[in-house]
Design a protein around this motif. Structure first.
Motif, PDB file in Angstrom:
ATOM      1  N   THR A  22       0.748  -1.194   0.053  1.00  9.04           N
ATOM      2  CA  THR A  22      -0.013  -0.073   0.231  1.00  9.04           C
ATOM      3  C   THR A  22       0.705   1.355  -0.008  1.00  9.04           C
ATOM      4  O   THR A  22       0.602   2.205  -0.750  1.00  9.04           O
ATOM      5  N   PHE A  59      -7.344   2.011  -1.263  1.00 10.26           N
ATOM      6  CA  PHE A  59      -6.466   1.080  -0.455  1.00 10.26           C
ATOM      7  C   PHE A  59      -6.515   1.278   1.041  1.00 10.26           C
ATOM      8  O   PHE A  59      -6.439   0.336   1.806  1.00 10.26           O
ATOM      9  N   LEU A  63      -6.545  -1.489   4.037  1.00 11.83           N
ATOM     10  CA  LEU A  63      -5.345  -1.659   4.958  1.00 11.83           C
ATOM     11  C   LEU A  63      -5.793  -1.410   6.407  1.00 11.83           C
ATOM     12  O   LEU A  63      -5.349  -2.184   7.108  1.00 11.83           O
TER      13      LEU A  63
END
Length: 81
Positions: A22, A59, A63
């Motif tokens: 990420t 993302f 995450l």
């Protein structure tokens, strides 16, 4: 016990890989936005303000899920022992 240890190792590796990936994508997006602004002669800030919210929207939610799941399980398993 051995299986739980291996599962914990795999879970930790996956969390680290996803986290590093990420941040790598964020850095790549930053570099692409800067290079694109340089080549086209436009504003770097304008490119970043367009690109970074798109990347973070894709993302950062996942995450947070991955890290929350990993650390919740670690804390939960430690408190049972």
């Amino acid at each position: 016990m051995y299986i739980l240890g291996k599962r914990e190792d795999v879970r930790g590796r996956l969390a680290i890989i996803f986290t590093l990936s990420t941040f790598g994508i964020f850095i790549l997006g930053f570099v692409v936005a800067v290079l694109d602004a340089y080549w086209r002669g436009t504003s770097i800030i304008e490119n970043l303000s367009t690109l970074l919210p798109l990347i973070s929207g894709m993302f950062l939610g996942s995450l947070g899920f991955v890290l929350g799941y990993y650390f919740r399980k670690v804390d939960g398993e430690d408190s049972e022992k």
